[in-house]
Design a protein around this motif. Structure first.
Motif, PDB file in Angstrom:
ATOM      1  N   LEU A   1       6.587  20.682 -11.770  1.00 56.20           N
ATOM      2  CA  LEU A   1       5.153  20.730 -11.470  1.00 56.20           C
ATOM      3  C   LEU A   1       4.964  21.790 -10.399  1.00 56.20           C
ATOM      4  O   LEU A   1       5.697  21.803  -9.407  1.00 56.20           O
ATOM      5  N   LEU A   2       3.996  22.690 -10.584  1.00 53.72           N
ATOM      6  CA  LEU A   2       3.772  23.785  -9.641  1.00 53.72           C
ATOM      7  C   LEU A   2       3.000  23.308  -8.403  1.00 53.72           C
ATOM      8  O   LEU A   2       2.661  22.131  -8.267  1.00 53.72           O
ATOM      9  N   SER A   3       2.704  24.283  -7.516  1.00 54.28           N
ATOM     10  CA  SER A   3       2.240  23.936  -6.166  1.00 54.28           C
ATOM     11  C   SER A   3       0.935  23.132  -6.107  1.00 54.28           C
ATOM     12  O   SER A   3       0.890  22.072  -5.474  1.00 54.28           O
ATOM     13  N   ALA A   4      -0.117  23.616  -6.766  1.00 57.79           N
ATOM     14  CA  ALA A   4      -1.418  22.954  -6.620  1.00 57.79           C
ATOM     15  C   ALA A   4      -1.424  21.620  -7.366  1.00 57.79           C
ATOM     16  O   ALA A   4      -1.887  20.589  -6.840  1.00 57.79           O
TER      17      ALA A   4
ATOM     18  N   SER B   1      13.589  29.157  -8.200  1.00 58.13           N
ATOM     19  CA  SER B   1      12.885  28.732  -6.995  1.00 58.13           C
ATOM     20  C   SER B   1      11.685  29.662  -6.834  1.00 58.13           C
ATOM     21  O   SER B   1      11.292  30.320  -7.817  1.00 58.13           O
ATOM     22  N   THR B   2      11.123  29.781  -5.666  1.00 61.46           N
ATOM     23  CA  THR B   2       9.798  30.360  -5.540  1.00 61.46           C
ATOM     24  C   THR B   2       9.501  30.816  -4.117  1.00 61.46           C
ATOM     25  O   THR B   2      10.125  30.307  -3.164  1.00 61.46           O
ATOM     26  N   ILE B   3       8.512  31.703  -3.984  1.00 56.07           N
ATOM     27  CA  ILE B   3       7.964  32.018  -2.658  1.00 56.07           C
ATOM     28  C   ILE B   3       7.474  30.743  -1.977  1.00 56.07           C
ATOM     29  O   ILE B   3       7.403  30.662  -0.762  1.00 56.07           O
ATOM     30  N   GLY B   4       7.146  29.720  -2.778  1.00 51.88           N
ATOM     31  CA  GLY B   4       6.655  28.438  -2.249  1.00 51.88           C
ATOM     32  C   GLY B   4       7.721  27.645  -1.513  1.00 51.88           C
ATOM     33  O   GLY B   4       7.420  26.601  -0.917  1.00 51.88           O
TER      34      GLY B   4
ATOM     35  N   PRO C   1       8.273  35.374  -7.293  1.00 54.05           N
ATOM     36  CA  PRO C   1       6.895  35.512  -6.790  1.00 54.05           C
ATOM     37  C   PRO C   1       5.933  34.879  -7.801  1.00 54.05           C
ATOM     38  O   PRO C   1       6.378  34.262  -8.776  1.00 54.05           O
ATOM     39  N   GLY C   2       4.629  35.040  -7.634  1.00 53.66           N
ATOM     40  CA  GLY C   2       3.671  34.638  -8.666  1.00 53.66           C
ATOM     41  C   GLY C   2       3.919  35.495  -9.902  1.00 53.66           C
ATOM     42  O   GLY C   2       4.047  36.714  -9.798  1.00 53.66           O
ATOM     43  N   ILE C   3       3.995  34.850 -11.072  1.00 55.77           N
ATOM     44  CA  ILE C   3       4.337  35.583 -12.298  1.00 55.77           C
ATOM     45  C   ILE C   3       3.080  35.776 -13.149  1.00 55.77           C
ATOM     46  O   ILE C   3       2.321  34.828 -13.380  1.00 55.77           O
TER      47      ILE C   3
ATOM     48  N   SER D   1       0.377  29.845   3.862  1.00 55.44           N
ATOM     49  CA  SER D   1       1.684  29.472   4.420  1.00 55.44           C
ATOM     50  C   SER D   1       2.828  30.190   3.700  1.00 55.44           C
ATOM     51  O   SER D   1       3.994  29.991   4.030  1.00 55.44           O
ATOM     52  N   TRP D   2       2.519  30.980   2.703  1.00 50.47           N
ATOM     53  CA  TRP D   2       3.552  31.616   1.880  1.00 50.47           C
ATOM     54  C   TRP D   2       3.809  33.062   2.324  1.00 50.47           C
ATOM     55  O   TRP D   2       2.965  33.676   2.976  1.00 50.47           O
ATOM     56  N   PRO D   3       4.955  33.612   1.903  1.00 51.60           N
ATOM     57  CA  PRO D   3       5.255  35.011   2.219  1.00 51.60           C
ATOM     58  C   PRO D   3       4.140  35.961   1.754  1.00 51.60           C
ATOM     59  O   PRO D   3       3.506  35.726   0.724  1.00 51.60           O
TER      60      PRO D   3
ATOM     61  N   GLY E   1      -1.436  25.134 -12.949  1.00 56.69           N
ATOM     62  CA  GLY E   1      -1.531  24.429 -11.674  1.00 56.69           C
ATOM     63  C   GLY E   1      -0.857  25.098 -10.496  1.00 56.69           C
ATOM     64  O   GLY E   1      -0.438  24.442  -9.546  1.00 56.69           O
ATOM     65  N   GLY E   2      -0.768  26.428 -10.522  1.00 57.34           N
ATOM     66  CA  GLY E   2      -0.168  27.134  -9.392  1.00 57.34           C
ATOM     67  C   GLY E   2      -1.227  27.725  -8.464  1.00 57.34           C
ATOM     68  O   GLY E   2      -2.422  27.744  -8.781  1.00 57.34           O
ATOM     69  N   THR E   3      -0.766  28.254  -7.332  1.00 54.74           N
ATOM     70  CA  THR E   3      -1.654  28.887  -6.361  1.00 54.74           C
ATOM     71  C   THR E   3      -1.908  30.343  -6.744  1.00 54.74           C
ATOM     72  O   THR E   3      -2.941  30.913  -6.413  1.00 54.74           O
ATOM     73  N   THR E   4      -0.959  30.936  -7.462  1.00 50.65           N
ATOM     74  CA  THR E   4      -1.099  32.344  -7.846  1.00 50.65           C
ATOM     75  C   THR E   4      -1.780  32.522  -9.205  1.00 50.65           C
ATOM     76  O   THR E   4      -1.889  33.647  -9.698  1.00 50.65           O
ATOM     77  N   ASP E   5      -2.242  31.432  -9.804  1.00 51.35           N
ATOM     78  CA  ASP E   5      -2.822  31.502 -11.163  1.00 51.35           C
ATOM     79  C   ASP E   5      -4.025  32.448 -11.264  1.00 51.35           C
ATOM     80  O   ASP E   5      -4.309  32.964 -12.345  1.00 51.35           O
TER      81      ASP E   5
ATOM     82  N   ILE F   1       4.854  19.481  -1.791  1.00 51.49           N
ATOM     83  CA  ILE F   1       5.950  18.757  -2.440  1.00 51.49           C
ATOM     84  C   ILE F   1       6.717  19.733  -3.353  1.00 51.49           C
ATOM     85  O   ILE F   1       7.949  19.628  -3.496  1.00 51.49           O
ATOM     86  N   TYR F   2       5.996  20.680  -3.924  1.00 51.77           N
ATOM     87  CA  TYR F   2       6.632  21.711  -4.756  1.00 51.77           C
ATOM     88  C   TYR F   2       7.661  22.496  -3.925  1.00 51.77           C
ATOM     89  O   TYR F   2       8.819  22.653  -4.323  1.00 51.77           O
ATOM     90  N   GLY F   3       7.228  22.958  -2.760  1.00 55.16           N
ATOM     91  CA  GLY F   3       8.118  23.739  -1.911  1.00 55.16           C
ATOM     92  C   GLY F   3       9.303  22.917  -1.428  1.00 55.16           C
ATOM     93  O   GLY F   3      10.448  23.384  -1.441  1.00 55.16           O
TER      94      GLY F   3
END
Ligand code: AKB
Length: 332
Positions: A95-98, A133-136, A187-189, A294-296, A198-202, A158-160
């Motif tokens: 499950l992604l970040s958001a 893994s992820t920038i998250g 990174p965001g793809i 809060s991300w890079p 459901g991601g932040t970079t969507d 919780i994702y991070g």
């Protein structure tokens, strides 16, 4: 249930001349179908099994082997690995970040309990295991510009948290049991023919669909929010490269990979070169904005470039041109 131990190791026949036999979990997410296509080209159609708990579209079902696999069902997963003599495992279920913040118990189950199942099965059957893994996996106390591979990781989602856990557990199994664990922080793809969920970079995917369909785009992040991003082809290329890299070239087991970083307003400017009439409004989603803040902002991937020759092909202008060549900037 059998837990990995030194004694549980036995070698699955896999020599250099054999093609790996691949299982991809979470295969109907943003990346699985594209990865299966790339791996099938290289290793043969029937050596790559895509899996998910959802029903695939016809074109996915008929393009190569597809199987039901529930990563929370240990026996089901082990049966698939054994029956198909799997040697390489790509674990994409998550499950992604958001969406993870909206359902923490489910995110904890899928992202943490599911990973434990995968790690045990991979160690038990001597698999090469890739976990994204992820920038998250970084948080507000991490250096953000740039973010190196090794630094403070105190994510607040919780994702991070689950991804830091995955990095640490995978590396622990590597050093403790010899598991061939390999991990990239994505990174965001950005992709044209598959949607993130459901991601932040969507937003950086949505803008292309809205530009071609309605000519109106509502952005849920502030215009100056800078995040690392990557075109899907670069992401899949990096994933295959790190899996094929000789073990002795890997000085670490979890690498940052990077291609570009941009803000919504920079992306809008580039998109408007193709769709000048695009109208953009900003309606900030507080949850996503707090996560993004809060991300890079920029990702340092010098270790990946040095160790296994990572090199991206797509910067922002090529990314935007390629997206519109798939979606058609004049298809409204
Ligand atoms: C998300 O936004 O949650 C993902 C990611 C950067 O890991 N796309």
């Amino acid at each position: 249930r059998q837990v990995a131990s030194d004694a549980s190791f036995h070698s699955v026949s896999f020599s250099e001349s054999d093609h790996p036999r691949v299982l991809i979990t979470g295969g109907l997410g943003q990346l699985g179908v594209g990865l299966a296509k790339l791996l099938r080209k290289r290793f043969g159609k029937n050596n790559v099994i895509l899996s998910d708990i959802r029903k695939p579209a016809d074109n996915v079902f008929y393009s190569g082997p597809f199987i039901y696999a529930d990563i929370l069902d240990y026996k089901n997963l082990r049966e698939i690995v054994v029956n198909n003599r799997i040697t390489w495992f790509f674990h994409y279920s998550a499950l992604l970040s958001a969406v993870g913040e909206a359902n923490v118990p489910l995110a904890r189950a899928v992202n943490i309990t599911g990973l434990h199942n995968v790690l045990d099965i991979a160690a038990e059957h001597n698999l090469r295991l890739f976990v994204p893994s992820t920038i998250g996996a970084f948080g507000p106390t991490s250096p953000r510009d740039p973010t190196p591979d090794l630094c403070v990781q105190r994510p607040r989602t919780i994702y991070g948290v689950s991804k830091v856990h995955a990095e640490l557990m995978g590396e622990y199994y590597h050093y403790r049991y010899g598991l061939d664990f390999r991990c990239l922080r994505y990174p965001g793809i950005i992709s044209a023919d598959s949607q993130p969920g459901g991601g932040t970079t969507d937003y950086a995917v949505q803008i292309f669909h809205d530009a071609t369909k309605t000519g109106k785009f509502q952005c849920n992040l502030k215009p100056d929010t800078r995040l690392p991003m990557m075109y899907i082809d670069d992401c899949l290329k990096a994933t295959l490269e790190v899996m094929e890299a000789p073990a002795e070239s890997l000085s670490m087991r979890t690498y940052n990979i990077s291609a570009m970083s941009f803000t919504p307003e920079e992306l809008v400017q580039e998109v408007q070169k193709h769709v000048p009439e695009l109208q953009v409004t900003y309606n900030v989603d507080e949850v996503r904005q707090a996560i993004a803040d809060s991300w890079p902002m920029n990702f340092d991937d010098s270790n990946a470039r040095r160790d296994w020759g990572w090199k991206h092909d797509y910067d922002l202008p090529e990314l935007v041109t390629t997206m519109f060549s798939f979606l058609g900037s004049d298809s409204r």
